[in-house]
Write a protein that holds these residues in place. Structure first.
Motif, PDB file in Angstrom:
ATOM      1  N   PRO A   6       0.775  -1.271  -0.121  1.00  0.00           N
ATOM      2  CA  PRO A   6       0.107   0.043   0.075  1.00  0.00           C
ATOM      3  C   PRO A   6       0.877   1.348  -0.133  1.00  0.00           C
ATOM      4  O   PRO A   6       0.456   2.277  -0.647  1.00  0.00           O
ATOM      5  CB  PRO A   6      -1.020  -0.130   1.354  1.00  0.00           C
ATOM      6  N   HIS A   7       2.108   1.227   0.777  1.00  0.00           N
ATOM      7  CA  HIS A   7       2.572   2.522   0.847  1.00  0.00           C
ATOM      8  C   HIS A   7       3.518   2.895  -0.678  1.00  0.00           C
ATOM      9  O   HIS A   7       3.685   4.040  -1.038  1.00  0.00           O
ATOM     10  CB  HIS A   7       3.939   2.452   1.841  1.00  0.00           C
ATOM     11  N   SER A   8       3.447   1.779  -1.253  1.00  0.00           N
ATOM     12  CA  SER A   8       3.835   2.340  -2.770  1.00  0.00           C
ATOM     13  C   SER A   8       2.887   2.784  -3.861  1.00  0.00           C
ATOM     14  O   SER A   8       3.244   3.848  -4.188  1.00  0.00           O
ATOM     15  CB  SER A   8       4.433   0.950  -3.442  1.00  0.00           C
ATOM     16  N   ILE A   9       1.562   2.408  -3.478  1.00  0.00           N
ATOM     17  CA  ILE A   9       0.399   3.068  -4.264  1.00  0.00           C
ATOM     18  C   ILE A   9       0.436   4.368  -3.669  1.00  0.00           C
ATOM     19  O   ILE A   9      -0.032   5.299  -4.441  1.00  0.00           O
ATOM     20  CB  ILE A   9      -0.773   2.078  -4.043  1.00  0.00           C
ATOM     21  N   THR A  10       0.631   4.830  -2.444  1.00  0.00           N
ATOM     22  CA  THR A  10       0.555   6.019  -1.819  1.00  0.00           C
ATOM     23  C   THR A  10       1.411   7.016  -2.772  1.00  0.00           C
ATOM     24  O   THR A  10       1.017   8.146  -2.895  1.00  0.00           O
ATOM     25  CB  THR A  10       0.759   6.208  -0.284  1.00  0.00           C
ATOM     26  N   GLY A  11       2.500   6.566  -2.914  1.00  0.00           N
ATOM     27  CA  GLY A  11       3.518   7.513  -3.432  1.00  0.00           C
ATOM     28  C   GLY A  11       3.033   7.648  -5.095  1.00  0.00           C
ATOM     29  O   GLY A  11       3.113   8.743  -5.664  1.00  0.00           O
ATOM     30  N   VAL A  12       2.486   6.687  -5.668  1.00  0.00           N
ATOM     31  CA  VAL A  12       1.963   6.815  -6.888  1.00  0.00           C
ATOM     32  C   VAL A  12       0.887   7.826  -7.110  1.00  0.00           C
ATOM     33  O   VAL A  12       0.818   8.808  -8.087  1.00  0.00           O
ATOM     34  CB  VAL A  12       1.550   5.444  -7.509  1.00  0.00           C
ATOM     35  N   LEU A  13      -0.141   7.690  -6.098  1.00  0.00           N
ATOM     36  CA  LEU A  13      -1.418   8.380  -6.243  1.00  0.00           C
ATOM     37  C   LEU A  13      -1.093   9.878  -5.803  1.00  0.00           C
ATOM     38  O   LEU A  13      -1.658  10.808  -6.288  1.00  0.00           O
ATOM     39  CB  LEU A  13      -2.542   7.741  -5.306  1.00  0.00           C
TER      40      LEU A  13
END
Length: 289
Positions: A6-13
């Motif tokens: 999830p923390h990787s997705i946070t960076g993308v979003l």
């Protein structure tokens, strides 16, 4: 598994636009190469005769102290100080991103979904801040009170577990063919097999009989070899295979696949899109909603 966390997705979003993501992805091989260079510091420490400091329990050593001791032995005090600061910052940045991601997950998927459905944007922000702080305190507590080896084992196990979301999350961005029931069935099968395989892995170095890593001995499958295989590789293939088979069965029996509320335009929204500007305005002025 890294890009499914999830923390990787946070960076993308949180990126300004898709070009930012493209630039970062194009630079990723260089970053990975630098990680390989960092691994060479271990050989430098061996050549320099660095001995790690004693661990938390008697008779053990803390391998995390090798690189700091290497810097302290081989460089002037001012340079070692800069290196120590870099190590600290390097640990704080990903920790902050992970705690923010955990806070967002709790706020959106538990607090707003089950505890307070009519929560405003201001309420969500406040709960996220508190949750982020709790996660940070919990992480420090794990470092102080638990065996550091536990963190390593948990990281290896976590990579296997998060990989089981690949068919539903990663493939779901490219195709709607897989049936939702089949994806759940594949996930359950992959998780069950993962837990069984991880349970069978010992770690002689730490005297653990179970959950001693993620390298499964092929001898358990009847092969006469000492070679191992990554648990996540095997289980995600089983997960995907079952998802495909069950999808064929469900489609043959004409089982409803549910309604997908997304459209093609949702995947191409970028900076300047009026829908995004409208949503951002709503977040910045909670009273307007």
């Amino acid at each position: 598994a890294l890009f499914l966390y999830p923390h990787s997705i946070t960076g993308v979003l949180a990126s300004k636009n898709r070009n930012v993501i493209k630039r970062n992805m194009s630079a990723l091989p260089a970053y990975s190469f630098l990680l390989g260079l960092l691994a060479l510091l271990g050989y430098a420490a061996i050549a320099s005769g660095v001995k790690p400091l004693p661990g938390a329990t008697e008779g053990t050593v803390d391998s995390n102290t090798v690189v700091p001791l290497l810097f302290d032995m081989q460089f002037p005090a001012w340079f070692a100080g800069v290196a120590f600061a870099a190590i600290g910052i390097g640990a704080l940045v990903p920790a902050a991103i992970m705690s923010i991601a955990a806070a967002n997950l709790f706020t959106r998927n538990i607090y707003k979904e089950y505890l307070r459905k009519n929560a405003s944007h201001a309420d969500e922000a406040r709960v996220s801040k508190i949750t982020s702080l709790v996660v940070k305190i919990g992480a420090v507590a794990c470092i102080v009170f638990l065996d550091p080896q536990f963190s390593i084992d948990l990281q290896l196990i976590g990579g296997v577990i998060i990989l089981q979301t690949a068919p539903a999350v990663a493939l779901g961005l490219f195709t709607r063919w897989l049936h939702r029931g089949a994806l759940i069935t594949g996930w359950v099968a992959g998780m069950s097999l993962s837990m069984w395989m991880l349970w069978q892995i010992p770690n002689p170095a730490t005297k653990r009989a179970h959950f001693g890593g993620s390298a499964f001995p092929l001898s358990e499958f009847g092969f006469d070899t000492k070679r191992t295989i990554y648990v996540g590789f095997v289980t995600v293939l089983v997960n995907l295979l079952i998802a495909v088979i069950v999808t064929l069965i469900l489609r043959a029996t004409k089982t409803p696949a549910g309604i997908d509320g997304t459209t093609r335009d949702d995947y191409f929204a970028d900076e300047g899109d009026p829908r995004i500007d409208r949503d951002l305005t709503a977040v910045e002025t909670p009273s307007s909603t």
